[in-house]
Design an enzyme around this catalytic site. Structure first.
Site, PDB file in Angstrom:
ATOM      1  N   ASP A 181      37.363  30.438  50.237  1.00  0.00           N
ATOM      2  CA  ASP A 181      36.732  31.316  49.357  1.00  0.00           C
ATOM      3  C   ASP A 181      36.093  32.410  50.219  1.00  0.00           C
ATOM      4  O   ASP A 181      35.185  32.444  51.049  1.00  0.00           O
ATOM      5  CB  ASP A 181      35.674  30.444  48.518  1.00  0.00           C
ATOM      6  N   LYS A 206      32.293  40.348  42.779  1.00  0.00           N
ATOM      7  CA  LYS A 206      31.308  40.451  43.904  1.00  0.00           C
ATOM      8  C   LYS A 206      31.691  41.730  44.586  1.00  0.00           C
ATOM      9  O   LYS A 206      31.781  42.860  44.094  1.00  0.00           O
ATOM     10  CB  LYS A 206      31.198  39.471  44.799  1.00  0.00           C
TER      11      LYS A 206
HETATM   12  C1  PLP Z   1      31.637  32.099  46.473  1.00  0.00           C
HETATM   13  C2  PLP Z   1      31.812  32.099  44.948  1.00  0.00           C
HETATM   14  N1  PLP Z   1      33.006  31.827  44.759  1.00  0.00           N
HETATM   15  C3  PLP Z   1      33.351  31.579  43.246  1.00  0.00           C
HETATM   16  C4  PLP Z   1      32.618  32.247  42.440  1.00  0.00           C
HETATM   17  C5  PLP Z   1      33.095  32.048  40.790  1.00  0.00           C
HETATM   18  O1  PLP Z   1      33.371  33.378  40.433  1.00  0.00           O
HETATM   19  P1  PLP Z   1      33.213  34.158  38.909  1.00  0.00           P
HETATM   20  O2  PLP Z   1      31.701  34.133  38.775  1.00  0.00           O
HETATM   21  O3  PLP Z   1      33.770  35.318  39.010  1.00  0.00           O
HETATM   22  O4  PLP Z   1      33.930  33.202  38.161  1.00  0.00           O
HETATM   23  C6  PLP Z   1      31.361  32.641  42.615  1.00  0.00           C
HETATM   24  C7  PLP Z   1      30.202  33.403  41.644  1.00  0.00           C
HETATM   25  O5  PLP Z   1      29.306  33.601  41.912  1.00  0.00           O
HETATM   26  C8  PLP Z   1      30.909  32.555  44.088  1.00  0.00           C
HETATM   27  O6  PLP Z   1      29.829  33.262  44.474  1.00  0.00           O
END
Ligand code: PLP
Length: 386
Positions: A181, A206
């Site tokens: 990620d 983000k």
């Molecule tokens: C590191 C990380 N991965 C995945 C996500 C999930 O993404 P989304 O909120 O766009 O579904 C987030 C959300 O804050 C995140 O901080």
């Protein structure tokens, strides 16, 4: 994109041009928002450019997918309605009931909830491990069953750092894939596929989108066969990015490099300020030499990012008071936008992991340092901490 076909265009050039040739019909320099669900066929099966139905493919989404694949140095990219939609599609593409996955012991709360409460009841088991500790990750692997090691680096919100090359070797020795990620670093600061990872996940909500105006997710992979599997699941599950969202995300992506440089400059200034403040008991930032992940982060990241976490003297109430007092740092969830945000992970983003092994300290504050004027940010923190 470059006059010499042997020479690959630079990151900034690809962010602006990869997948974004002027529209052949009109010459529009910016890929238009193709607000259409279906496409005229020139006779049955006579598709123009492969477009048939917008769940399967849409030209605005294609432009985003090609751009992000190029920036992550991958074979193919896929854009989704959210980061979690991307994660769910990846789980379905990689894992089957009976398989096992290792996830960080400080994973983003929504990722933990997805794995623990959606994927586990379906039959995929999981273990948590500190991703900065290779021996602990190795010990969590169940030979023959572990099909993926899933890491965030830096992690959210404790900014632990995993060694992507070493984790990739560990995963591959055990017949598993390494998923990274890359939301916190963005492809500008870190390119996991180049370091050996098999799949990259983003919450494009983000840094990639960068303006807190759109929710989205992305996957990028380097293997053709895995790309085919994800393409099938993206269409079959259908959690795709719509054309308006793809347009906004792509618009943000173009300026990723300059934004990230400024996020890093401001974050470094905030770290210096907090490190000397008597109300602060600990500053957590991988750019600090005493951070346990500093050496690995220096090797695999260009700079150290815009997220700074810190703990305060005085416990939870003091942390909540500080969150209530900032004026430029807006109290809110999410991160990675141009504006600075402050949050209390224990009560906000990570409330879903309270009472589990992923619970975070109650005196912890997370800052997403934006690109405003440095002196204004420091003054705001100063008055809130006073
Ligand atoms: C590191 C990380 N991965 C995945 C996500 C999930 O993404 P989304 O909120 O766009 O579904 C987030 C959300 O804050 C995140 O901080």
């Amino acid at each position: 994109m470059t006059s010499n076909p042997e020479q690959k265009a630079g990151f900034e050039t690809r962010a602006i041009h990869a997948g974004q040739e002027p529209d052949p019909a009109t010459g529009a320099v910016v890929p238009p928002i193709f607000a259409t669900s279906t496409y005229k066929q020139d006779g049955v099966g006579g598709l123009r450019g492969g477009y048939e139905y917008s769940r399967s493919a849409n030209p605005t989404r294609t432009a985003l997918e090609e751009a992000i694949a190029s920036l992550e140095e991958g074979e193919r990219g896929f854009a989704f309605a959210s980061g979690l939609a991307a994660e769910h599609t990846l789980v379905k593409s990689l894992l089957s009931p009976g398989d096992h996955v290792v996830i960080p012991d400080d994973a983003y709360g929504g990722t933990y909830r997805l794995i623990a409460r959606v994927e586990q009841p379906w039959g995929v088991d999981f273990s948590t491990a500190p991703i900065s500790d290779l021996d602990a990750v190795r010990a969590a692997i169940r030979p023959g069953h572990t099909k993926a090691i899933w890491v965030e680096t830096p992690t959210n919100p404790l900014l632990n750092v995993g060694d992507i090359s070493a984790l990739a070797s560990l995963a591959h020795e055990s017949g598993a894939m390494l998923v990274v990620d890359n939301t916190f670093a963005s492809p500008y600061l870190q390119q996991p596929l180049v370091l050996g990872a098999d799949a990259v996940v983003h919450s494009t909500t983000k840094y990639v989108g960068g303006h807190s105006d759109v929710v989205g997710g992305a996957l990028v992979v380097r293997d053709h066969e895995l790309a085919e599997r994800i393409g099938f699941h993206q269409n079959a599950i259908g959690a795709v990015a719509g054309p308006f969202d793809a347009f906004l995300t792509l618009r943000g992506l173009k300026t990723l490099a300059v934004r990230m440089e400024r996020h890093c400059d401001n974050a470094e200034a905030v770290v210096r300020f907090l490190s000397e403040h008597p109300a602060v008991s600990q500053v957590i930032y991988p750019g600090v030499a005493s951070h346990p992940g500093h050496e690995v982060a220096s090797r695999q990241m260009k700079r150290f990012g815009g997220i700074v976490s810190f703990r305060v003297n005085g416990g939870e109430q003091k942390a909540l008071d500080i969150c209530a007092r900032t004026k430029i740092f807006t109290l809110g969830e999410s991160l990675g936008g141009v504006e600075s945000l402050i949050e209390h992970p224990g009560r906000m983003t990570h409330a879903s992991v309270a009472g589990t092994e992923l619970e975070v300290p109650s005196d912890l504050i997370r800052l997403s340092v934006g690109i405003e004027t440095e002196a204004d940010l420091l003054a705001d923190l100063g008055q809130a901490l006073a």
